[in-house]
Enzyme design. Structure first.
Site, PDB file in Angstrom:
ATOM      1  N   GLY A   1      37.709  37.177  37.514  1.00  0.00           N
ATOM      2  CA  GLY A   1      36.506  37.316  38.346  1.00  0.00           C
ATOM      3  C   GLY A   1      35.766  38.597  38.000  1.00  0.00           C
TER       4      GLY A   1
ATOM      5  N   ARG B   1      31.224  39.804  38.270  1.00  0.00           N
ATOM      6  CA  ARG B   1      30.385  40.252  39.403  1.00  0.00           C
ATOM      7  C   ARG B   1      31.252  40.990  40.413  1.00  0.00           C
ATOM      8  NH1 ARG B   1      29.166  35.683  42.360  1.00  0.00           N
ATOM      9  NH2 ARG B   1      30.144  34.149  41.007  1.00  0.00           N
TER      10      ARG B   1
ATOM     11  N   VAL C   1      40.124  29.653  36.637  1.00  0.00           N
ATOM     12  CA  VAL C   1      41.482  30.072  37.028  1.00  0.00           C
ATOM     13  C   VAL C   1      42.271  28.944  37.699  1.00  0.00           C
ATOM     14  CG1 VAL C   1      40.849  32.514  37.224  1.00  0.00           C
ATOM     15  CG2 VAL C   1      40.783  31.042  39.277  1.00  0.00           C
TER      16      VAL C   1
ATOM     17  N   ASN D   1      41.618  38.641  40.872  1.00  0.00           N
ATOM     18  CA  ASN D   1      40.498  38.885  41.783  1.00  0.00           C
ATOM     19  C   ASN D   1      39.593  37.671  41.978  1.00  0.00           C
ATOM     20  OD1 ASN D   1      38.178  40.666  42.983  1.00  0.00           O
ATOM     21  ND2 ASN D   1      37.305  39.716  41.149  1.00  0.00           N
TER      22      ASN D   1
ATOM     23  N   SER E   1      42.660  39.367  51.336  1.00  0.00           N
ATOM     24  CA  SER E   1      41.546  39.594  52.272  1.00  0.00           C
ATOM     25  C   SER E   1      42.135  39.884  53.645  1.00  0.00           C
ATOM     26  CB  SER E   1      40.673  38.333  52.353  1.00  0.00           C
ATOM     27  OG  SER E   1      39.723  38.420  53.384  1.00  0.00           O
TER      28      SER E   1
ATOM     29  N   TYR F   1      39.496  28.995  53.688  1.00  0.00           N
ATOM     30  CA  TYR F   1      39.508  30.320  53.041  1.00  0.00           C
ATOM     31  C   TYR F   1      40.665  31.156  53.579  1.00  0.00           C
ATOM     32  CZ  TYR F   1      37.829  34.873  51.354  1.00  0.00           C
ATOM     33  OH  TYR F   1      37.722  36.119  50.737  1.00  0.00           O
TER      34      TYR F   1
ATOM     35  N   LYS G   1      44.044  32.710  51.649  1.00  0.00           N
ATOM     36  CA  LYS G   1      44.339  34.150  51.573  1.00  0.00           C
ATOM     37  C   LYS G   1      45.671  34.483  52.256  1.00  0.00           C
ATOM     38  CE  LYS G   1      40.748  35.392  49.147  1.00  0.00           C
ATOM     39  NZ  LYS G   1      40.931  35.908  47.768  1.00  0.00           N
TER      40      LYS G   1
HETATM   41  P1  NAP Z   1      31.844  37.296  44.037  1.00  0.00           P
HETATM   42  O1  NAP Z   1      30.863  38.397  43.983  1.00  0.00           O
HETATM   43  O2  NAP Z   1      31.444  35.954  44.520  1.00  0.00           O
HETATM   44  O3  NAP Z   1      32.549  37.148  42.591  1.00  0.00           O
HETATM   45  C1  NAP Z   1      33.541  36.192  42.415  1.00  0.00           C
HETATM   46  C2  NAP Z   1      34.101  36.319  41.022  1.00  0.00           C
HETATM   47  O4  NAP Z   1      35.107  35.297  40.836  1.00  0.00           O
HETATM   48  C3  NAP Z   1      33.050  36.109  39.973  1.00  0.00           C
HETATM   49  O5  NAP Z   1      33.316  36.952  38.869  1.00  0.00           O
HETATM   50  C4  NAP Z   1      33.254  34.642  39.577  1.00  0.00           C
HETATM   51  O6  NAP Z   1      32.873  34.464  38.247  1.00  0.00           O
HETATM   52  C5  NAP Z   1      34.766  34.517  39.688  1.00  0.00           C
HETATM   53  N1  NAP Z   1      35.218  33.137  39.862  1.00  0.00           N
HETATM   54  C6  NAP Z   1      34.950  32.299  40.885  1.00  0.00           C
HETATM   55  N2  NAP Z   1      35.556  31.111  40.692  1.00  0.00           N
HETATM   56  C7  NAP Z   1      36.209  31.216  39.509  1.00  0.00           C
HETATM   57  C8  NAP Z   1      37.016  30.331  38.769  1.00  0.00           C
HETATM   58  N3  NAP Z   1      37.286  29.081  39.197  1.00  0.00           N
HETATM   59  N4  NAP Z   1      37.545  30.759  37.598  1.00  0.00           N
HETATM   60  C9  NAP Z   1      37.271  32.006  37.137  1.00  0.00           C
HETATM   61  N5  NAP Z   1      36.523  32.897  37.810  1.00  0.00           N
HETATM   62  C10 NAP Z   1      35.995  32.506  38.984  1.00  0.00           C
HETATM   63  O7  NAP Z   1      33.090  37.706  44.959  1.00  0.00           O
HETATM   64  P2  NAP Z   1      33.686  39.128  45.391  1.00  0.00           P
HETATM   65  O8  NAP Z   1      33.160  39.432  46.732  1.00  0.00           O
HETATM   66  O9  NAP Z   1      33.584  40.117  44.308  1.00  0.00           O
HETATM   67  O10 NAP Z   1      35.197  38.670  45.619  1.00  0.00           O
HETATM   68  C11 NAP Z   1      36.241  38.964  44.726  1.00  0.00           C
HETATM   69  C12 NAP Z   1      37.570  38.682  45.429  1.00  0.00           C
HETATM   70  O11 NAP Z   1      37.653  39.480  46.615  1.00  0.00           O
HETATM   71  C13 NAP Z   1      37.721  37.227  45.889  1.00  0.00           C
HETATM   72  O12 NAP Z   1      39.054  36.822  45.707  1.00  0.00           O
HETATM   73  C14 NAP Z   1      37.383  37.300  47.364  1.00  0.00           C
HETATM   74  O13 NAP Z   1      37.962  36.250  48.094  1.00  0.00           O
HETATM   75  C15 NAP Z   1      37.936  38.658  47.725  1.00  0.00           C
HETATM   76  N6  NAP Z   1      37.345  39.239  48.919  1.00  0.00           N
HETATM   77  C16 NAP Z   1      36.002  39.480  49.011  1.00  0.00           C
HETATM   78  C17 NAP Z   1      35.486  40.031  50.174  1.00  0.00           C
HETATM   79  C18 NAP Z   1      34.027  40.340  50.356  1.00  0.00           C
HETATM   80  O14 NAP Z   1      33.626  40.663  51.482  1.00  0.00           O
HETATM   81  N7  NAP Z   1      33.223  40.291  49.334  1.00  0.00           N
HETATM   82  C19 NAP Z   1      36.346  40.351  51.233  1.00  0.00           C
HETATM   83  C20 NAP Z   1      37.697  40.087  51.111  1.00  0.00           C
HETATM   84  C21 NAP Z   1      38.192  39.544  49.945  1.00  0.00           C
HETATM   85  P3  NAP Z   1      31.867  33.351  37.709  1.00  0.00           P
HETATM   86  O15 NAP Z   1      31.204  32.702  38.872  1.00  0.00           O
HETATM   87  O16 NAP Z   1      30.975  34.107  36.816  1.00  0.00           O
HETATM   88  O17 NAP Z   1      32.799  32.462  36.988  1.00  0.00           O
END
Ligand code: NAP
Length: 257
Positions: free
Chosen positions: A12, A15, A63, A89, A141, A154, A158
């Protein structure tokens, strides 16, 4: 893990939090495999951070597909001979009331958020264990620690990541490999923008009303920044953190106390 450049795999990485993890490890001088579904977006990240081709490997992988995950790790081992740190991630989000969640919604969330973590850990652990060195960091999370309305799939995914982290940490500890989870609260990324829109709609609220209620749940009263999560990922992958395993550490502005 001391002396030589660390080899780090980040899923991931295109972004949000994953991109910040790449930036933080790049500052540490690491050699980095970046994984996301589109290779072009990973090259853009490398260009933005001025990372030369010698230091990075960009691998397109979904993934949820075991062969993609194995391929990314095999390419890393072929290039640098080891994986010192794995940051699992990649993740997706979906909001809907439980009665409107389909089995397919649950399946997709589990395929990416849980099985992606499982596949990458199974691909990395054999070589880490035989070297008796390695650190795995799973981005879970706060949704893995408590219940939330309208995001049962979701949260289930997690909770499963937190449970899997504990179990694998126990087994890997015999081989001096650490396995931990980070539990972010709300982090300013594309996903949180998606969450605001989807969760507000599921709750029948306006986005402004939802954001106000969301921030009211955060004692520090703000969103976290991706760099704050990345700093913890670097610490958990460092020699200073060799005594920490099986933990799920919150970076959430005090949401879960
Ligand atoms: P994001 O901005 O939506 O980025 C998600 C990343 O995961 C992107 O790089 C996307 O890449 C990649 N991805 C999604 N599906 C994929 C797949 N099937 N195979 C490979 N790559 C995949 O999300 P984020 O907020 O940075 O979140 C990152 C992690 O933190 C996640 O696990 C999320 O659940 C966790 N998290 C986020 C938050 C929050 O508030 N943002 C809070 C708690 C936990 P592409 O789309 O380019 O493939």
């Amino acid at each position: 893990m001391s002396g030589e450049q660390r080899v780090v795999v980040v899923t991931g990485a295109s972004r949000g939090i994953g991109k910040a993890v790449v930036q933080a490890y790049a500052r540490e001088g690491a050699l980095i495999t970046l994984v996301a579904t589109r290779e072009q977006s990973l090259h853009q990240v490398c260009a933005e951070f001025g990372l030369s081709q010698e230091r990075v490997l960009c691998v397109a992988a979904d993934v949820s597909q075991v062969a993609d995950c194995q391929n990314a790790v095999q390419q890393t081992l072929a290039r640098w001979g080891r994986v010192d740190v794995l940051v699992n991630n990649a993740g997706i989000y979906h909001a809907a009331p439980f009665l409107q969640h389909s089995p397919q919604d649950f399946q997709r969330l589990l395929d990416v958020n849980l099985f992606g973590v499982m596949h990458f850990m199974q691909a990395c652990l054999p070589s880490m264990q035989s070297r008796r060195s390695g650190a795995i960091i799973n981005i879970a999370s706060t949704a893995g620690k408590w219940g939330s309305r309208n995001q049962s799939a979701y949260n289930t995914s997690k909770h499963a990541v937190v449970g899997l982290t504990r179990c694998v940490a126990l087994e890997a500890s015999a081989h001096q490999v650490t396995v931990n989870a980070i539990c972010p609260g709300f982090v300013q990324t594309d996903m949180v923008d998606e969450l605001k829109n989807q969760a507000a709609q599921a709750a029948g609220a306006s986005v402004d009303e939802f954001v106000k209620a969301m921030l009211a749940r955060v004692p520090l009263g703000r969103l976290m920044q991706p760099a704050e999560i990345a700093a913890m990922a670097v610490y958990l992958g460092s020699a200073d953190a060799r005594g920490i395993t099986g933990q799920s550490l919150h970076i959430d502005g005090g949401m879960v106390l």
